[in-house]
Design a protein around this motif. Sequence first.
Motif, PDB file in Angstrom:
ATOM      1  N   PRO A 100       0.831  -1.199   0.000  1.00  0.00           N
ATOM      2  CA  PRO A 100       0.000   0.000   0.000  1.00  0.00           C
ATOM      3  C   PRO A 100       0.871   1.256   0.000  1.00  0.00           C
ATOM      4  O   PRO A 100       1.999   1.230   0.500  1.00  0.00           O
ATOM      5  N   GLY A 101       0.356   2.319  -0.602  1.00  0.00           N
ATOM      6  CA  GLY A 101       1.061   3.603  -0.552  1.00  0.00           C
ATOM      7  C   GLY A 101       2.127   3.786  -1.611  1.00  0.00           C
ATOM      8  O   GLY A 101       2.841   4.780  -1.603  1.00  0.00           O
ATOM      9  N   LEU A 102       2.250   2.846  -2.541  1.00  0.00           N
ATOM     10  CA  LEU A 102       3.254   3.024  -3.598  1.00  0.00           C
ATOM     11  C   LEU A 102       2.803   4.132  -4.551  1.00  0.00           C
ATOM     12  O   LEU A 102       1.618   4.396  -4.681  1.00  0.00           O
ATOM     13  N   ARG A 103       3.781   4.766  -5.235  1.00  0.00           N
ATOM     14  CA  ARG A 103       3.408   5.872  -6.121  1.00  0.00           C
ATOM     15  C   ARG A 103       2.448   5.373  -7.208  1.00  0.00           C
ATOM     16  O   ARG A 103       2.516   4.221  -7.643  1.00  0.00           O
ATOM     17  N   LYS A 104       1.581   6.336  -7.624  1.00  0.00           N
ATOM     18  CA  LYS A 104       0.482   5.996  -8.536  1.00  0.00           C
ATOM     19  C   LYS A 104       0.949   5.323  -9.825  1.00  0.00           C
ATOM     20  O   LYS A 104       0.311   4.400 -10.312  1.00  0.00           O
ATOM     21  N   THR A 105       2.079   5.794 -10.375  1.00  0.00           N
ATOM     22  CA  THR A 105       2.516   5.265 -11.669  1.00  0.00           C
ATOM     23  C   THR A 105       2.789   3.755 -11.596  1.00  0.00           C
ATOM     24  O   THR A 105       2.705   3.053 -12.583  1.00  0.00           O
ATOM     25  N   LEU A 106       3.110   3.259 -10.395  1.00  0.00           N
ATOM     26  CA  LEU A 106       3.378   1.823 -10.256  1.00  0.00           C
ATOM     27  C   LEU A 106       2.083   1.011 -10.230  1.00  0.00           C
ATOM     28  O   LEU A 106       2.094  -0.197 -10.273  1.00  0.00           O
ATOM     29  N   LYS A 107       0.970   1.723 -10.101  1.00  0.00           N
ATOM     30  CA  LYS A 107      -0.308   1.014 -10.060  1.00  0.00           C
ATOM     31  C   LYS A 107      -1.058   1.127 -11.385  1.00  0.00           C
ATOM     32  O   LYS A 107      -2.182   0.670 -11.518  1.00  0.00           O
ATOM     33  N   LEU A 108      -0.400   1.778 -12.342  1.00  0.00           N
ATOM     34  CA  LEU A 108      -1.042   1.978 -13.636  1.00  0.00           C
ATOM     35  C   LEU A 108      -1.045   0.673 -14.432  1.00  0.00           C
ATOM     36  O   LEU A 108       0.005   0.085 -14.662  1.00  0.00           O
ATOM     37  N   LYS A 109      -2.249   0.237 -14.823  1.00  0.00           N
ATOM     38  CA  LYS A 109      -2.337  -1.017 -15.569  1.00  0.00           C
ATOM     39  C   LYS A 109      -2.473  -0.691 -17.058  1.00  0.00           C
ATOM     40  O   LYS A 109      -3.568  -0.579 -17.565  1.00  0.00           O
ATOM     41  N   ASP A 110      -1.335  -0.545 -17.743  1.00  0.00           N
ATOM     42  CA  ASP A 110      -1.440  -0.261 -19.169  1.00  0.00           C
ATOM     43  C   ASP A 110      -1.416  -1.571 -19.948  1.00  0.00           C
ATOM     44  O   ASP A 110      -0.919  -2.595 -19.469  1.00  0.00           O
ATOM     45  N   ASP A 111      -1.989  -1.527 -21.115  1.00  0.00           N
ATOM     46  CA  ASP A 111      -2.047  -2.708 -21.986  1.00  0.00           C
ATOM     47  C   ASP A 111      -2.096  -2.154 -23.406  1.00  0.00           C
ATOM     48  O   ASP A 111      -3.116  -2.251 -24.078  1.00  0.00           O
ATOM     49  N   ASP A 112      -0.997  -1.513 -23.814  1.00  0.00           N
ATOM     50  CA  ASP A 112      -0.999  -0.695 -25.014  1.00  0.00           C
ATOM     51  C   ASP A 112      -0.055  -1.279 -26.067  1.00  0.00           C
ATOM     52  O   ASP A 112       1.147  -1.403 -25.819  1.00  0.00           O
ATOM     53  N   TYR A 113      -0.631  -1.612 -27.236  1.00  0.00           N
ATOM     54  CA  TYR A 113       0.193  -2.283 -28.254  1.00  0.00           C
ATOM     55  C   TYR A 113       1.306  -1.381 -28.757  1.00  0.00           C
ATOM     56  O   TYR A 113       2.316  -1.857 -29.294  1.00  0.00           O
ATOM     57  N   ARG A 114       1.143  -0.035 -28.599  1.00  0.00           N
ATOM     58  CA  ARG A 114       2.203   0.867 -29.035  1.00  0.00           C
ATOM     59  C   ARG A 114       3.457   0.656 -28.197  1.00  0.00           C
ATOM     60  O   ARG A 114       4.571   0.633 -28.674  1.00  0.00           O
ATOM     61  N   PHE A 115       3.260   0.474 -26.866  1.00  0.00           N
ATOM     62  CA  PHE A 115       4.394   0.178 -25.981  1.00  0.00           C
ATOM     63  C   PHE A 115       5.023  -1.159 -26.350  1.00  0.00           C
ATOM     64  O   PHE A 115       6.227  -1.346 -26.282  1.00  0.00           O
ATOM     65  N   SER A 116       4.140  -2.100 -26.701  1.00  0.00           N
ATOM     66  CA  SER A 116       4.643  -3.430 -27.037  1.00  0.00           C
ATOM     67  C   SER A 116       5.560  -3.346 -28.262  1.00  0.00           C
ATOM     68  O   SER A 116       6.652  -3.906 -28.271  1.00  0.00           O
ATOM     69  N   PHE A 117       5.115  -2.612 -29.275  1.00  0.00           N
ATOM     70  CA  PHE A 117       5.920  -2.501 -30.496  1.00  0.00           C
ATOM     71  C   PHE A 117       7.177  -1.667 -30.274  1.00  0.00           C
ATOM     72  O   PHE A 117       8.267  -2.033 -30.712  1.00  0.00           O
ATOM     73  N   LEU A 118       7.028  -0.534 -29.562  1.00  0.00           N
ATOM     74  CA  LEU A 118       8.159   0.391 -29.440  1.00  0.00           C
ATOM     75  C   LEU A 118       9.108   0.026 -28.307  1.00  0.00           C
ATOM     76  O   LEU A 118      10.293   0.307 -28.366  1.00  0.00           O
ATOM     77  N   GLN A 119       8.576  -0.567 -27.229  1.00  0.00           N
ATOM     78  CA  GLN A 119       9.437  -0.797 -26.058  1.00  0.00           C
ATOM     79  C   GLN A 119       9.463  -2.244 -25.579  1.00  0.00           C
ATOM     80  O   GLN A 119      10.129  -2.556 -24.605  1.00  0.00           O
ATOM     81  N   GLY A 120       8.678  -3.091 -26.205  1.00  0.00           N
ATOM     82  CA  GLY A 120       8.771  -4.521 -25.880  1.00  0.00           C
ATOM     83  C   GLY A 120       7.941  -4.982 -24.692  1.00  0.00           C
ATOM     84  O   GLY A 120       8.135  -6.095 -24.206  1.00  0.00           O
ATOM     85  N   SER A 121       6.994  -4.165 -24.219  1.00  0.00           N
ATOM     86  CA  SER A 121       6.179  -4.649 -23.095  1.00  0.00           C
ATOM     87  C   SER A 121       5.163  -5.685 -23.602  1.00  0.00           C
ATOM     88  O   SER A 121       4.835  -5.725 -24.795  1.00  0.00           O
ATOM     89  N   PHE A 122       4.672  -6.507 -22.682  1.00  0.00           N
ATOM     90  CA  PHE A 122       3.741  -7.568 -23.072  1.00  0.00           C
ATOM     91  C   PHE A 122       2.293  -7.065 -22.991  1.00  0.00           C
ATOM     92  O   PHE A 122       1.925  -6.377 -22.039  1.00  0.00           O
ATOM     93  N   ILE A 123       1.499  -7.423 -23.999  1.00  0.00           N
ATOM     94  CA  ILE A 123       0.097  -7.010 -24.045  1.00  0.00           C
ATOM     95  C   ILE A 123      -0.787  -8.251 -24.155  1.00  0.00           C
ATOM     96  O   ILE A 123      -0.304  -9.331 -24.503  1.00  0.00           O
ATOM     97  N   THR A 124      -2.096  -8.058 -23.896  1.00  0.00           N
ATOM     98  CA  THR A 124      -2.966  -9.241 -23.852  1.00  0.00           C
ATOM     99  C   THR A 124      -3.906  -9.354 -25.059  1.00  0.00           C
ATOM    100  O   THR A 124      -4.561 -10.366 -25.230  1.00  0.00           O
ATOM    101  N   LEU A 125      -4.026  -8.275 -25.837  1.00  0.00           N
ATOM    102  CA  LEU A 125      -4.915  -8.193 -27.015  1.00  0.00           C
ATOM    103  C   LEU A 125      -6.400  -8.135 -26.636  1.00  0.00           C
ATOM    104  O   LEU A 125      -7.255  -8.126 -27.523  1.00  0.00           O
ATOM    105  N   THR A 126      -6.731  -8.113 -25.350  1.00  0.00           N
ATOM    106  CA  THR A 126      -8.157  -8.143 -24.973  1.00  0.00           C
ATOM    107  C   THR A 126      -8.836  -6.786 -25.155  1.00  0.00           C
ATOM    108  O   THR A 126     -10.053  -6.708 -25.126  1.00  0.00           O
ATOM    109  N   ASN A 127      -8.052  -5.709 -25.320  1.00  0.00           N
ATOM    110  CA  ASN A 127      -8.679  -4.377 -25.433  1.00  0.00           C
ATOM    111  C   ASN A 127      -8.593  -3.807 -26.856  1.00  0.00           C
ATOM    112  O   ASN A 127      -8.765  -2.612 -27.058  1.00  0.00           O
ATOM    113  N   LEU A 128      -8.326  -4.685 -27.826  1.00  0.00           N
ATOM    114  CA  LEU A 128      -8.176  -4.185 -29.203  1.00  0.00           C
ATOM    115  C   LEU A 128      -9.455  -4.388 -30.007  1.00  0.00           C
ATOM    116  O   LEU A 128      -9.999  -5.492 -30.048  1.00  0.00           O
TER     117      LEU A 128
END
Length: 430
Positions: A100-128
Amino acid sequence: MVEIVGVEADSIANEIGLEKGDRLISINGKLMRDYIDFKYQTSDVFFILEVEKKNGEHWEIEVERNLEEKLGIIFNDIIFDNLMLCQNNCIFCFIQQQAPGLRKTLKLKDDDYRFSFLQGSFITLTNLNDLEFERIFKLNLSPLNISIHTTNPRLRERMMRNYKAGEILNHLRRLKEANINFNAQIVLCPGLNDKKELDKSINDLSLFRPNIISLGIVPVGLTKYRKGLYPLKKYDAKMAKNLLTQISLWQKKIMHNDSNWVYAADEFYYLADKDIPSYEEYDGFPQLENGIGLSRLMWNKFKKLENTLPKRVKYNKVTIITSVLGKKALKPVIKRLLKIEGLFIDLISIKNYFFGLDVTVTGLLTAGDIIHTLKNKKVSNKIILPKIAINDKGYFLDDLNLEDIKKEFPDKDFYIKGDIQGILEVLIGD
Ligand code: SF4
């Protein structure tokens, strides 16, 4: 509109009078959603920039350039419109089991294919939706990194608590038809998507080769903050051993173009007390971001540097801080280094009290735990801290930084190092 936060010297942007604080409205009349649009629209020798200057003037600039010339426009983010957020509620989600109490950015649940393509993060495809899929195909955003977890539709829906999650195989078929490549990962939860379910997933996914470049299998991460959450089990030595046997059988069965294609996280090998695979067995390390092959890569780098090591150095005593897992990875390297006369090394592993003792990776170490551990130990005057535990702004996950550590140990010199070469610089000089 997207703000220009900097302009590089000796660049076209500088030459045409763009400045920090100007805002980019469009390129070739097209609004920019993200850095991908920006790259696409500026990839030609001629394009038209529409800019709102910081003094309010409206500029339309025709740019004609040699493709070797640097454009030199700097943005703060790679996403200019809204970040695509995760619509899942996975039973193993690490974000839901954070302190509890961690900074907000650490609680951000992103799932963005742009990040996946540009930075290699993993996405789930459920929001496309179809439009986003079409954009991926049109712009050839390949490869992507995709979290699969299981190819069993009902089980994936249950694990991700999203009725759209069961569509995964259809989505993968569309990607394959459009010739979009991808790396895949499975977060393995004992008793759920392992054993026969894992066999099915590996088999199903193997049919997507060559578009599926690699499949990484990683153990579920469990913190001590799981009260009220789905009861998940952690991996033990026996389970890890069985899993490694299962993966090795698959590697033999489906070896493709001389590539093993499916890989287990280093953590499984340490848990099972098994040797880490050879350099060649990682086939170019396609899943390094997932902690797959990190140990072998480090040992290999060290091996290359080994014949440059001196026989002796002027007296040097150094403490190296790492995690429980990091200690296992560094041990063979330190054993060799201790043969150097005059060099003394304490390798200290920090237990993770912040997230719980089951969390053993270096990237999740906190400054608080480091301070707590060092206070109870006799440490050297030189201390090496792991760079991977600190963000770009210099903060550990508990929002403490190097200054906070230094305050507690004012007579010590601290060095932040991210790889074996950096560590060697402190131990034996350049
Ligand atoms: S996809 Fe699942 S694990 Fe990832 S952020 Fe969303 S809920 Fe958490």
